[in-house]
Design a protein around this motif. Structure first.
Motif, PDB file in Angstrom:
ATOM      1  N   UNK A 132      26.540   7.070  -6.083  1.00 18.89           N
ATOM      2  CA  UNK A 132      25.979   7.454  -4.791  1.00 18.89           C
ATOM      3  C   UNK A 132      25.151   6.334  -4.167  1.00 18.89           C
ATOM      4  N   UNK A 133      24.306   5.683  -4.965  1.00 22.45           N
ATOM      5  CA  UNK A 133      23.433   4.653  -4.433  1.00 22.45           C
ATOM      6  C   UNK A 133      22.266   5.255  -3.674  1.00 22.45           C
ATOM      7  N   UNK A 134      21.355   4.420  -3.169  1.00 26.38           N
ATOM      8  CA  UNK A 134      20.186   4.930  -2.449  1.00 26.38           C
ATOM      9  C   UNK A 134      20.544   5.441  -1.062  1.00 26.38           C
ATOM     10  N   UNK A 135      19.649   6.240  -0.511  1.00 29.42           N
ATOM     11  CA  UNK A 135      19.889   6.873   0.788  1.00 29.42           C
ATOM     12  C   UNK A 135      19.950   5.856   1.919  1.00 29.42           C
ATOM     13  N   UNK A 136      18.978   4.947   1.972  1.00 24.33           N
ATOM     14  CA  UNK A 136      18.810   4.098   3.155  1.00 24.33           C
ATOM     15  C   UNK A 136      20.022   3.229   3.482  1.00 24.33           C
ATOM     16  N   UNK A 137      20.581   2.448   2.529  1.00 22.66           N
ATOM     17  CA  UNK A 137      21.725   1.605   2.898  1.00 22.66           C
ATOM     18  C   UNK A 137      22.920   2.414   3.394  1.00 22.66           C
ATOM     19  N   UNK A 138      23.125   3.591   2.829  1.00 25.46           N
ATOM     20  CA  UNK A 138      24.233   4.420   3.270  1.00 25.46           C
ATOM     21  C   UNK A 138      23.996   4.952   4.680  1.00 25.46           C
ATOM     22  N   UNK A 149      22.149  -4.433  14.230  1.00 31.83           N
ATOM     23  CA  UNK A 149      20.801  -4.937  14.505  1.00 31.83           C
ATOM     24  C   UNK A 149      20.164  -5.524  13.256  1.00 31.83           C
ATOM     25  N   UNK A 150      20.330  -4.846  12.118  1.00 32.45           N
ATOM     26  CA  UNK A 150      19.757  -5.346  10.859  1.00 32.45           C
ATOM     27  C   UNK A 150      20.458  -6.631  10.439  1.00 32.45           C
ATOM     28  N   UNK A 297      21.495  -5.741   3.123  1.00 27.30           N
ATOM     29  CA  UNK A 297      21.484  -4.315   3.427  1.00 27.30           C
ATOM     30  C   UNK A 297      21.113  -3.456   2.218  1.00 27.30           C
ATOM     31  N   UNK A 298      21.005  -4.066   1.047  1.00 28.28           N
ATOM     32  CA  UNK A 298      20.600  -3.327  -0.154  1.00 28.28           C
ATOM     33  C   UNK A 298      21.646  -2.346  -0.637  1.00 28.28           C
ATOM     34  N   UNK A 299      22.911  -2.700  -0.476  1.00 26.03           N
ATOM     35  CA  UNK A 299      24.006  -1.783  -0.822  1.00 26.03           C
ATOM     36  C   UNK A 299      24.177  -1.711  -2.335  1.00 26.03           C
ATOM     37  N   UNK A 300      24.533  -0.541  -2.798  1.00 25.64           N
ATOM     38  CA  UNK A 300      24.759  -0.337  -4.230  1.00 25.64           C
ATOM     39  C   UNK A 300      26.257  -0.378  -4.544  1.00 25.64           C
ATOM     40  N   UNK A 301      26.622  -1.116  -5.565  1.00 24.17           N
ATOM     41  CA  UNK A 301      27.913  -0.952  -6.207  1.00 24.17           C
ATOM     42  C   UNK A 301      29.112  -1.612  -5.567  1.00 24.17           C
ATOM     43  N   UNK A 302      29.440  -1.191  -4.338  1.00 24.64           N
ATOM     44  CA  UNK A 302      30.658  -1.696  -3.708  1.00 24.64           C
ATOM     45  C   UNK A 302      30.605  -1.440  -2.217  1.00 24.64           C
TER      46      UNK A 302
END
Length: 370
Positions: A132-138, A149-150, A297-302
């Motif tokens: 799932x990863x963290x909420x914010x990057x998703x 913008x980011x 962006x702090x994305x998790x996994x893939x």
């Protein structure tokens, strides 16, 4: 900046990965339900063909109406009719089941209600292991105008198409400004937070009637419509996976289509688009940009990053998919295979990344004076 790890590091990382048993969640309430269902079928087919060592313990199907069903093997049903004959679960029962099993959950719930932070928060609150990863990057990844913008803020020099937001409720006022911003040029009208290029069309900016109709159609499904300058260029896509804590770009894919652009039909009608693995200086530049964006962006996994490259060589960043499509013929599985990795490798790498995730302390006690 180097992002690739050595073959010896990769082999060591794969050797040290945890148990390969996993649970898959698919379906969902979003407009991308069918893409998730097709991805589930493709993954099951790959596993049945002996793709590595990953083992699907069971699956969780989330129906279009939100009902939840447990799906067991060895012959995992594939049609919605079969899936809906199964015994439904409540959300509380689902959370308890996944906690008790303590198996890694591969999240294949695309779009809103699955890729936008909703299930990410649910999994975090309930202590459920998974991709799932963290909420914010998703959440940021699903809001295309926020992503741009980011990306521009933290990667100076990155080009993004000029974009206007048209929110539901104030559309008439916003649409009057479109020809002032874009003149009579071509623009792309698309949803602010839907995937698969659904409801994405090319319109002339001063065609008020067509523009209003396209925006109204989007507002049936999305609070925000985007009006974006049309960039005439070659489409590219680059996947990234997390390997031993590094952002590892997959081979870059060039997309060609006879359509006006890489729209929904081009993505989902067999033969409407052609994918080519490329390995030139441009591809290497896109790989570096993708790995940088993955980290920024702090994305998790893939993830998968999409670009346009103009005739002048200028690169335009379009969007990120924090949960890439896994259908047969989708870009990410092709790039994964071109990297020499299987779906089982992906599951193992995601499970390893989740196991290595740092959990911050949640409680810092302090006194509030009276």
């Amino acid at each position: 900046m180097a992002h690739r790890i050595s073959d010896s590091q990769l082999n060591r990382a794969l050797h040290d990965l945890p148990d390969n048993a996993f649970v898959m969640m698919f379906g969902g309430l979003s407009t991308e339900h069918d893409a998730s269902l097709a991805g589930y079928r493709n993954i099951c087919a790959n596993l049945l063909q002996g793709d590595g060592s990953a083992h699907l313990k069971f699956a969780i199907y989330v129906g279009r109406d939100g009902q939840i069903f447990r799906v067991d093997g060895p012959d995992f049903p594939a049609s919605e009719t079969e899936l809906r004959r199964l015994q439904p679960l409540s959300f509380d029962e689902l959370a308890q089941l996944l906690r008790n099993e303590d198996a890694f959950v591969f999240n294949l719930l695309h779009g809103t209600g699955g890729e936008d932070g909703v299930f990410q928060g649910w999994a975090e609150v309930h202590g459920i292991r998974g991709s799932f990863g963290p909420v914010l990057p998703n959440s940021v990844g699903m809001a295309k105008w926020v992503t741009s913008a980011v990306a521009e803020k933290f990667l100076p020099g990155l080009n993004t198409p000029q974009t206007m937001m048209v929110r539901r409720g104030i559309a008439d006022r916003a649409l009057r400004d479109v020809p002032l911003r874009f003149g009579s040029r071509w623009v792309v009208v698309k949803p602010g937070s839907m995937g698969a290029s659904l409801l994405t069309t090319k319109v002339q900016a001063d065609d008020a009637t067509t523009l209003a109709a396209r925006v109204a159609e989007i507002h049936r499904f999305d609070d925000v419509a985007l009006v974006q300058e049309f960039v005439d260029g070659q489409e590219y896509s680059c996947g990234v996976i997390e390997v031993a804590g590094c952002a590892e770009p997959l081979p870059c894919v060039r997309i060609t289509t006879g359509r006006p652009f890489f729209d929904h039909e081009a993505k989902h009608r067999p033969g409407a688009a052609h994918h080519t693995i490329v390995d030139d200086d441009l591809a290497k530049d896109l790989q570096c940009k993708s790995a940088d964006l993955f980290q920024v962006l702090g994305i998790f996994g893939w993830a998968r990053f999409d670009y346009l490259v103009g005739a002048d060589g200028r690169v335009w960043f379009l969007e990120v998919n924090t949960l890439p499509g896994m259908m047969a013929g989708s870009i990410f599985p092709e790039a994964l295979a071109a990297s020499g990795r299987t779906f089982s490798d992906l599951i193992r790498l995601l499970a390893a990344a989740e196991a290595a995730t740092h959990r911050n302390h949640r409680v810092l006690r302090y006194e509030i004076g009276s």
